[in-house]
Structures are given as C-alpha cells and as structure tokens.
Design a protein around this motif. Structure first.
Motif, mmCIF file in Angstrom:
data_model
loop_
_atom_site.group_PDB
_atom_site.id
_atom_site.type_symbol
_atom_site.label_atom_id
_atom_site.label_comp_id
_atom_site.label_asym_id
_atom_site.label_seq_id
_atom_site.Cartn_x
_atom_site.Cartn_y
_atom_site.Cartn_z
ATOM 1 N N ILE A 180 0.838 -1.200 0.000
ATOM 2 C CA ILE A 180 0.000 0.000 0.000
ATOM 3 C C ILE A 180 0.874 1.251 0.000
ATOM 4 N N GLY A 181 1.919 1.250 0.833
ATOM 5 C CA GLY A 181 2.802 2.405 0.900
ATOM 6 C C GLY A 181 3.542 2.655 -0.403
ATOM 7 N N LYS A 182 4.084 1.590 -0.987
ATOM 8 C CA LYS A 182 4.898 1.744 -2.195
ATOM 9 C C LYS A 182 4.060 2.072 -3.419
ATOM 10 N N TYR A 183 2.925 1.393 -3.576
ATOM 11 C CA TYR A 183 2.176 1.489 -4.834
ATOM 12 C C TYR A 183 0.925 2.360 -4.746
ATOM 13 N N ILE A 184 0.681 2.965 -3.585
ATOM 14 C CA ILE A 184 -0.424 3.918 -3.470
ATOM 15 C C ILE A 184 0.066 5.257 -2.904
ATOM 16 N N LEU A 185 0.730 5.218 -1.734
ATOM 17 C CA LEU A 185 1.171 6.475 -1.117
ATOM 18 C C LEU A 185 2.202 7.205 -1.980
ATOM 19 N N CYS A 186 3.205 6.471 -2.482
ATOM 20 C CA CYS A 186 4.246 7.122 -3.292
ATOM 21 C C CYS A 186 3.696 7.691 -4.604
ATOM 22 N N PRO A 187 2.877 6.958 -5.358
ATOM 23 C CA PRO A 187 2.284 7.567 -6.563
ATOM 24 C C PRO A 187 1.386 8.762 -6.250
ATOM 25 N N LEU A 188 0.679 8.725 -5.123
ATOM 26 C CA LEU A 188 -0.151 9.873 -4.753
ATOM 27 C C LEU A 188 0.698 11.102 -4.464
ATOM 28 N N ARG A 189 1.867 10.890 -3.865
ATOM 29 C CA ARG A 189 2.799 12.004 -3.638
ATOM 30 C C ARG A 189 3.250 12.592 -4.961
ATOM 31 N N TRP A 190 3.596 11.730 -5.911
ATOM 32 C CA TRP A 190 4.025 12.184 -7.236
ATOM 33 C C TRP A 190 2.882 12.929 -7.928
ATOM 34 N N LEU A 205 11.954 16.648 -8.077
ATOM 35 C CA LEU A 205 11.222 17.238 -6.956
ATOM 36 C C LEU A 205 10.538 16.151 -6.121
ATOM 37 N N ASP A 206 9.984 15.156 -6.789
ATOM 38 C CA ASP A 206 9.364 14.046 -6.058
ATOM 39 C C ASP A 206 10.394 13.318 -5.213
ATOM 40 N N ARG A 207 11.577 13.100 -5.795
ATOM 41 C CA ARG A 207 12.678 12.479 -5.036
ATOM 42 C C ARG A 207 13.065 13.343 -3.842
ATOM 43 N N PHE A 208 13.126 14.654 -4.056
ATOM 44 C CA PHE A 208 13.540 15.574 -2.997
ATOM 45 C C PHE A 208 12.548 15.551 -1.841
ATOM 46 N N ILE A 209 11.247 15.586 -2.156
ATOM 47 C CA ILE A 209 10.237 15.540 -1.111
ATOM 48 C C ILE A 209 10.315 14.207 -0.366
ATOM 49 N N GLY A 210 10.564 13.122 -1.113
ATOM 50 C CA GLY A 210 10.735 11.829 -0.475
ATOM 51 C C GLY A 210 11.919 11.823 0.478
ATOM 52 N N ALA A 211 13.026 12.476 0.074
ATOM 53 C CA ALA A 211 14.207 12.537 0.935
ATOM 54 C C ALA A 211 13.935 13.360 2.191
ATOM 55 N N VAL A 212 13.200 14.475 2.034
ATOM 56 C CA VAL A 212 12.857 15.288 3.208
ATOM 57 C C VAL A 212 11.965 14.494 4.151
ATOM 58 N N GLY A 213 11.016 13.742 3.587
ATOM 59 C CA GLY A 213 10.168 12.890 4.418
ATOM 60 C C GLY A 213 10.962 11.817 5.132
ATOM 61 N N LEU A 214 11.980 11.275 4.442
ATOM 62 C CA LEU A 214 12.847 10.271 5.056
ATOM 63 C C LEU A 214 13.593 10.860 6.248
ATOM 64 N N ILE A 215 14.155 12.046 6.069
ATOM 65 C CA ILE A 215 14.883 12.690 7.162
ATOM 66 C C ILE A 215 13.934 12.956 8.338
ATOM 67 N N ALA A 216 12.713 13.411 8.013
ATOM 68 C CA ALA A 216 11.733 13.657 9.077
ATOM 69 C C ALA A 216 11.402 12.365 9.817
ATOM 70 N N ALA A 217 11.261 11.262 9.066
ATOM 71 C CA ALA A 217 10.967 9.976 9.697
ATOM 72 C C ALA A 217 12.121 9.524 10.577
ATOM 73 N N VAL A 218 13.358 9.759 10.126
ATOM 74 C CA VAL A 218 14.532 9.386 10.916
ATOM 75 C C VAL A 218 14.586 10.204 12.205
ATOM 76 N N VAL A 219 14.288 11.500 12.091
ATOM 77 C CA VAL A 219 14.287 12.354 13.282
ATOM 78 C C VAL A 219 13.226 11.889 14.271
ATOM 79 N N VAL A 220 12.061 11.481 13.753
ATOM 80 C CA VAL A 220 10.989 11.003 14.626
ATOM 81 C C VAL A 220 11.427 9.765 15.405
ATOM 82 N N THR A 221 12.270 8.924 14.773
ATOM 83 C CA THR A 221 12.729 7.711 15.454
ATOM 84 C C THR A 221 13.714 8.012 16.574
#
Length: 301
Positions: free
Chosen positions: A60-70, A127-143
């Motif tokens: 669901i995350g890979k094939y729905i959330l990521c395309p919706l972000r794009w 830009l989609d990659r960049f937003i994904g990277a920012v989300g990754l950093i945010a997720a890492v900070v949350v951990t």
C-alpha cells in the motif's frame, strides 16, 4: 565543442539502446531475483504468515502512497490512475539498477510520451525524489536517531542549492520556470506525510520479516536501527546487497538478533519487494507491451 558533444552523445545513445533491449532487461531482472532467492535460501526456517502480514502495508505504501505524492506535485494533468500505473512500471527497473535510478528514468520517459518537455519531466521527478528525501529525514528524526553532522550538512547544502537554482531560474528564465512544478506549502506537506507513511510501511515489512525467520522483534530499538540504516541508503548499491542492507544487518545484530536471523530477515525483505513489483508493475508492463495504456504521441510539426 561540437566534436566533443558528438563524442558524448554517441556513447549515451549506445547505453540507451542497450537499456531498451528487452533481453537485457529480462536478464537483469532474472539476475536480481536470483540474488534475493540465493540469500533467502540460506535461511533455515521461514514462516509465510508474518511475511505476508508485513508485505500488505508495504504494498500500500509503495504502490499507493508514493504515486499519490508524485501526482500531488505533478503538472502533467494526468489522473491518479495514470500515475499509479507509471510508478508501478518504474519499480521493476528501479530494483535492477543502483540507487533505484532506473525508476526515475522510466518515469521521465513516461512523462515525455505524453508531451511533457524533458526539462520539466526531470524537474518533476527530481522534486518528487527531494520531497521523499525530506520525508525520510523527518521519519529518521521522529525515530530519535541523531543525524551525523556530515549527513545533515550535505542534506541542508543540497536543499539550499536546489532552492537557489530554482530562484535563479524563476528570476532569469520565467518562461522556463513556468513549466516546472512549484508545489504549494500544502502540497509539500502532503508529500512529506505520504513519505513518512511509506517509511512506516517499510518498518512494518521489516518486523514481519524478522518474525518470519524466527528472530525476536526488539521493539523500540528496532525503530532506531531502521532509522539509522535509512541514512546509509543515500549511498548507491544494488537491491539486496546495498549499504543500507549491510547497515541494517549490522544494526539488528547489535540489538540482539543473531547474525543468521539478521541476514535472513534482510534477505527476505529484499525478496518480498519483488512480489508486488512483479504482480503489479510486471502486469502493467506486460499489458503495455501488448498495446494497452498507450498514450498518443504528439503530432510532428
């Protein structure tokens, strides 16, 4: 200058021709899947139910959330369904190329087939990659993982360069900037939310894989290990044998999972990636080769 450009274009044309050859893509696909199968074959015990339960939210995350972000940041004018198909198709090429680069190239190609300029297509995917990277950093900070100073400096520096380049282009070439995606704060926040949700589904897949090979799930410690391993994902590598996979194995071993179970869980995770990729992306690619979902190319002037 023209001669040098010709020398550069010819090798790139050859590489593009080889990459488009169906036999080369099939061979790369078989080799990548075989690597994952060889790793998992060394695991003595694997339970299917925990792996399946972890795979469902990941799909669901890979094939729905990521395309919706794009789709949210896209200026192509295409529907969500189009972005879902194009993203799923790209995943197979991403899994057989270092740093998932094949997925980005395929998405650029798909945008070009619907008459999106190459510069705009590249900017949109970047830009989609960049937003994904920012989300990754945010997720890492949350951990609760503390980012190393070097990694943080590189991330902030890259963000600053992207921002400065965008402002310069918008000021000096407004006609070109008008074709690039400029997400609103609301769209950017939505993209980050989709990215954080996707990272959570990867964690769920990892928990299922550890349980499937009989290892103990270490609780909150696993979240920190997962966050730290994602940082290593900025380094290029082949799916199933990347720096991220190595960091994840070492992290699991450090929090009490045996080396055998850690290797098995990471190898199983790499193999599970292929199931939705082949079922969803493979089906769409096959139907496209059979003539379905073919967009009209722009008429020649």
């Amino acid at each position: 200058m023209l001669l040098g450009r010709k020398h550069l274009v010819r090798p790139m044309h050859r590489i593009h021709t080889i990459a488009r050859h169906r036999g080369v893509r099939v061979a790369a696909l078989i080799a990548a899947v075989a690597l994952s199968l060889w790793n998992v074959d060394r695991v003595p015990h694997t339970a299917l139910l925990p792996a399946a339960l972890g795979l469902l939210p990941f799909a669901i995350g890979k094939y729905i959330l990521c395309p919706l972000r794009w789709h949210a940041i896209s200026t192509s004018g295409r529907t969500r369904r189009w972005h879902l198909r194009a993203y799923a198709e790209s995943e197979i090429l991403g899994l057989v190329t270092p740093w998932h680069a094949g997925a980005d190239l395929w998405r650029v190609h798909r945008l070009e087939t619907i008459d999106v300029r190459r510069s705009s297509a590249v900017a949109e995917v970047a830009l989609d990659r960049f937003i994904g990277a920012v989300g990754l950093i945010a997720a890492v900070v949350v951990t609760g993982v503390t980012l190393p100073g070097t990694v943080l400096a590189i991330a902030l520096g890259a963000a600053a360069l992207v921002l400065v380049a965008a402002l310069v282009v918008r000021r000096r070439r407004p006609f070109l900037a008008g074709r690039w995606p400029w997400p609103s704060p609301k769209v950017f926040a939505f993209g980050m939310l989709m990215s954080i949700g996707y990272q959570a589904t990867i964690l769920g897949l990892l928990i299922g894989a550890i349980d499937a090979v009989g290892g103990p799930v270490p609780g909150l410690q696993l979240v920190a290990v997962f966050g730290a391993s994602q940082i290593a994902g900025v380094l290029p590598g082949v799916h199933g044998a990347s720096p991220r996979d190595g960091a994840l194995v070492a992290g699991l071993a450090a929090i009490g999972v045996s080396w055998r179970e850690a290797f098995g869980a990471v190898a199983l995770t790499a193999l599970l990636y292929w199931i939705p990729a082949l079922l969803i992306g493979g089906t769409f690619l096959f139907l496209r080769w059979r003539g379905w979902f073919t967009e009209r190319r722009p008429a020649a002037a």
